[in-house]
Design an enzyme around this catalytic site. Sequence first.
Site: not given
Length: 454
Positions: A325-327
């Site tokens: 998720e995300c990074g």
Amino acid sequence: MVELMVSAPASGSGKTVLTCALLSALKHKGLDPCAFKCGPDYIDPMFHRSALGVDSRNLDLFLSGEDTVRALYRRCGGGRGAAVVEGAMGFYDGLGGTTDRAGAWHAAHTLDLPVLLAVRPKGASLTLAAQIKGLLEFRTPSHIAGLFLTDCSPMLAKTLKPMLEGETGLPVLGHLPHMAEAVLESRHLGLRTAGEIEDLTARIGRAAQVLDEAMDWERFFALFDRRPGWEAPPPRHTAETVPLAVARDEAFCFTYAETLDALRDAGAELVFFSPLRDEALPENACGLYLPGGYPELYAARLAENQPMKDSIKGAVAGGIPTVAECGGFLYLGQSLEGTDGRTWPMAGYLPGAGVKQDRLVRFGYASLSAPADSLLFKAGESVPVHEFHYWDSTRNGEDLTASKPLTGRSWTCGFVNDRLYAAFPHLYFPGRPHMAHRFVQGAKRYRKERSRHE
């Protein structure tokens, strides 16, 4: 047991410094405090951990329901001498900034917590009393029990205290003067992480020392020391566990402690590793969790660790159940633009490139829905999520649909299948524990498949 929320009329009122100083002072008094943060903020709990040396939990009434928030609070607070909850933004600022849902007041009301209001008297005096009276009357009950002046000189505090007490009927319990060492630097819309601020422990210690001398402890304990009307739930035990590799270092530091608890409850044995320093995934890992963080700050070092990139790409391509998720999503992409402006090669499993934007991208709460079954989702399910990022990808995926809760604006995102969740939205497993269970069950199936081929 001491129980309270520290909130404020607005952001920038000194809530985090006051909360950390209070936690440190209570710890020094032998009360073994625990900490919480309202909302989805990853960074403030890092400061709580610096003050306490223990995990801080998030209490989010959008990402989870009221019963879940109560259970999380009781699970962490049980057996402790104090529990301090730090609010978010202004006291009544909730979902979309136009409702009180999921705001600090909503959390205080859900947990029936008395509130210590941090007031920064910059450019106002009697008007502060009018503003505080408005806060007291805006919702019933307001739960506001006392005031504390922040960034306030002793002389000004001496002037304001009798006036505020007379006009509002609330006790002023003390003040913190302006302290250069207590100024915490910011990045984007939030503070820098605890690990990036030099001598943070000493700074918090100094603020705690000043607070200890300035606080009216007799009135403080009279207001906030009470017998809780609840009991801590019994500990949970899982007989069979499966190893789950969890990225944890400076680049991947946005992990909710209670999400890790949910994975453990579901049967995961968490094995932490560093994409910055290690050369391969932990041996025998049967699942992979790549959380968010600031990979753009460490893009060069991540790029230079070719053995780890190869290890992760090979594992994901080989079917290891993965949540990124995300990074973590950016790390699985082809490349990432670093804060130095250069483009660095990443793991190369996903098709997109991570690029810097000049503003927040798709910021805030959303609901994520799935048209088909996958590792974490069943077809037709909708789960609450949160996004906060200044970087975007040239290929965000099209397997899920995200929509804003108030405006209805929607967009497609994510790469998902029966072994993968990779997308920008941050998930919150305590709010949907069945998702943690599905992730762990996927890891157990992977272990069986691998054992048959060995």
